[in-house]
Design a protein around this motif. Structure first.
Motif, PDB file in Angstrom:
ATOM      1  N   TRP A 323       0.813  -1.214   0.000  1.00 20.91           N
ATOM      2  CA  TRP A 323       0.000   0.000   0.000  1.00 20.91           C
ATOM      3  C   TRP A 323       0.847   1.264   0.000  1.00 20.91           C
ATOM      4  O   TRP A 323       0.502   2.247  -0.648  1.00 20.91           O
ATOM      5  CB  TRP A 323      -0.936  -0.003   1.207  1.00 20.91           C
ATOM      6  CG  TRP A 323      -2.008  -1.029   1.123  1.00 20.91           C
ATOM      7  CD1 TRP A 323      -2.038  -2.252   1.745  1.00 20.91           C
ATOM      8  CD2 TRP A 323      -3.206  -0.956   0.344  1.00 20.91           C
ATOM      9  NE1 TRP A 323      -3.177  -2.930   1.410  1.00 20.91           N
ATOM     10  CE2 TRP A 323      -3.925  -2.166   0.558  1.00 20.91           C
ATOM     11  CE3 TRP A 323      -3.750   0.000  -0.494  1.00 20.91           C
ATOM     12  CZ2 TRP A 323      -5.149  -2.427  -0.041  1.00 20.91           C
ATOM     13  CZ3 TRP A 323      -4.972  -0.246  -1.102  1.00 20.91           C
ATOM     14  CH2 TRP A 323      -5.656  -1.451  -0.867  1.00 20.91           C
ATOM     15  N   GLY A 347      -1.153   1.477   5.624  1.00 18.15           N
ATOM     16  CA  GLY A 347      -1.648   0.259   4.977  1.00 18.15           C
ATOM     17  C   GLY A 347      -1.110  -1.007   5.608  1.00 18.15           C
ATOM     18  O   GLY A 347       0.052  -1.080   6.022  1.00 18.15           O
ATOM     19  N   CYS A 354      -9.054  -1.926   1.195  1.00 13.05           N
ATOM     20  CA  CYS A 354      -9.087  -0.767   2.082  1.00 13.05           C
ATOM     21  C   CYS A 354     -10.450  -0.105   2.006  1.00 13.05           C
ATOM     22  O   CYS A 354     -10.906   0.296   0.926  1.00 13.05           O
ATOM     23  CB  CYS A 354      -8.006   0.242   1.705  1.00 13.05           C
ATOM     24  SG  CYS A 354      -8.043   1.764   2.701  1.00 13.05           S
ATOM     25  N   TYR A 374      -8.379  -1.680   6.846  1.00 17.15           N
ATOM     26  CA  TYR A 374      -7.904  -2.686   5.896  1.00 17.15           C
ATOM     27  C   TYR A 374      -8.455  -4.065   6.251  1.00 17.15           C
ATOM     28  O   TYR A 374      -8.524  -4.441   7.424  1.00 17.15           O
ATOM     29  CB  TYR A 374      -6.376  -2.697   5.855  1.00 17.15           C
ATOM     30  CG  TYR A 374      -5.814  -1.413   5.283  1.00 17.15           C
ATOM     31  CD1 TYR A 374      -5.450  -1.331   3.946  1.00 17.15           C
ATOM     32  CD2 TYR A 374      -5.691  -0.273   6.076  1.00 17.15           C
ATOM     33  CE1 TYR A 374      -4.963  -0.149   3.410  1.00 17.15           C
ATOM     34  CE2 TYR A 374      -5.204   0.915   5.549  1.00 17.15           C
ATOM     35  CZ  TYR A 374      -4.842   0.966   4.215  1.00 17.15           C
ATOM     36  OH  TYR A 374      -4.369   2.139   3.683  1.00 17.15           O
TER      37      TYR A 374
END
Length: 396
Positions: A323, A347, A354, A374
């Motif tokens: 991410w 992330g 997400c 997430y």
């Protein structure tokens, strides 16, 4: 054709692009003007906070090189529109002379038909009217102006009759309502445009928009880097495909007031609809991130009364989760309101999905909340936020 200051040229095309280049970041705006050289209402100003007007005659976009492009369809301009002015403003502490360069181009059929180069040497102004498209008898022309203002965007906009709203900073931002009336007294304009961008983060998670009968076309944009940032490739990486480009997909859960629920996503080709339930549509699937406009989901704000909630999320359809290297950013654009943006940070690379933001119907108003959570997949996301879907495998 190179234009000198004050020079004009005839435009023989209905569709043109007005491109402004500066080398360094500036703000660019277009003002649709009438006989008194003023706007009629807020929709006559097109800029980063309102990138399209109501009939598609003018739209704005910006590329990664700080160039601004206004796409103008002259055939869609109403008969009482006399001109369209194109402007730039610098940071409030930076004069025009600090830019690397400054020019305006008129482009038609992928060809540059006119160029105006601004001599920025020793120019102290912080805002400039670059040029204007104007109607002369039955012809449209472009005039290169480069007229300066000492103030920034606020006095420049007010010069054209736009009333600027000042926002107070708070952990939950509430925007002022924008008047959409067509009957505006231009000597005392009631149009209100907020020029501030709103960034949602851990410290500011929520923004509320005042209730309106019609919010217009609400755009949600996802953009990210085409490929992973430059890395050293080890011997095993070529076999394990560690550096494979990531494909992010923008998607949404939609719940209407009648309790019906929908999934909007490219996976399974459930793109939705703007004019029938669920009033939400995925417009484009950018499989590489190479499209500079990214992916868009639109919500038909005319039907916001029928919508209870829209949950925006993205998932990594292909590629190894990373991410931090996507540099992904989501922007929510509501006509007449400041642009709302949030970055996908913190992330968790064990998870491919997400949850980004929720747009909730709060007694007719729009409440936008940053999520930045997430999950392994859609099933887990749906369970966490109590969406009762029945899932099956799907493909694009």
């Amino acid at each position: 054709m190179n234009l000198t200051l004050g020079a004009n040229t005839i435009i023989n095309h209905n569709d043109i692009i007005v491109k402004i280049s500066s080398g360094l970041p500036v703000d660019a705006s277009a003002f649709r003007l009438f006989a008194n050289n003023k706007v009629k209402d807020d929709l006559d100003m097109v800029f980063y906070g309102q990138p399209n007007n109501e009939n598609g005659s003018i739209s704005w976009k910006q590329d990664h090189n700080n160039n601004h492009e206004f796409i103008v369809n002259l055939s869609k301009l109403a008969n009482d529109v006399t001109k369209v002015a194109f402007t730039i403003t610098c940071d409030e502490y930076q004069p025009i002379s600090q830019l690397l360069n400054l020019s305006v181009q008129i482009i038609a059929n992928n060809q540059v038909i006119a160029v105006g180069e601004v001599d920025i040497t020793d120019r102290p102004e912080k805002a400039l009217i670059m040029g204007e498209i104007y109607r002369r008898n039955s012809e449209w022309k472009f005039r290169f102006i480069a007229q300066g203002f000492n103030g920034g965007l606020k006095p420049l906009a007010e010069n054209f009759g736009v009333n600027i709203v000042d926002e107070e900073n708070s952990s939950e931002t509430k925007t002022n309502q924008v008047s959409n009336t067509n009957q505006v007294n231009n000597s005392n304009p009631s149009s209100k445009v907020n020029l501030d961008k709103i960034s949602l983060s851990k410290d500011k998670t929520t923004v509320s928009l005042d209730k309106q009968d019609n919010y217009g076309m609400i755009g949600i944009n996802l953009n990210w880097n085409k490929s992973n940032k430059e890395q050293k490739k080890g011997f095993l990486s070529s076999f394990l495909n560690i550096n494979k480009n990531i494909d992010l997909d923008l998607a949404a859960f939609v719940r209407l007031k009648d309790k019906s629920i929908y999934v909007i996503q490219a996976l399974g080709n459930t793109f939705g609809s703007l004019n029938s339930p669920c009033y939400v549509k995925l417009m484009e699937d950018d499989r590489s991130g190479s499209n500079k406009d990214g992916e868009w989901i639109y919500i038909n704000g005319k039907h916001w009364k029928q919508i209870d909630e829209v949950l925006i999320y993205t998932f990594i359809y292909e590629g190894v989760p990373n991410w931090n290297q996507t540099d992904a950013i989501v922007r929510v654009q509501v006509p007449g309101q400041p642009e709302i943006e949030t970055q996908l940070t913190e992330g968790d690379n064990k998870n491919r999905l997400c949850a980004i933001v929720q747009l909730k119907n709060d007694k007719g108003a729009i409440k936008i909340q940053r999520l930045n959570k997430y999950f392994r997949g859609q099933r887990e996301l749906a369970h966490a936020y109590r969406w009762n879907f029945r899932w099956q495998a799907g493909r694009k």
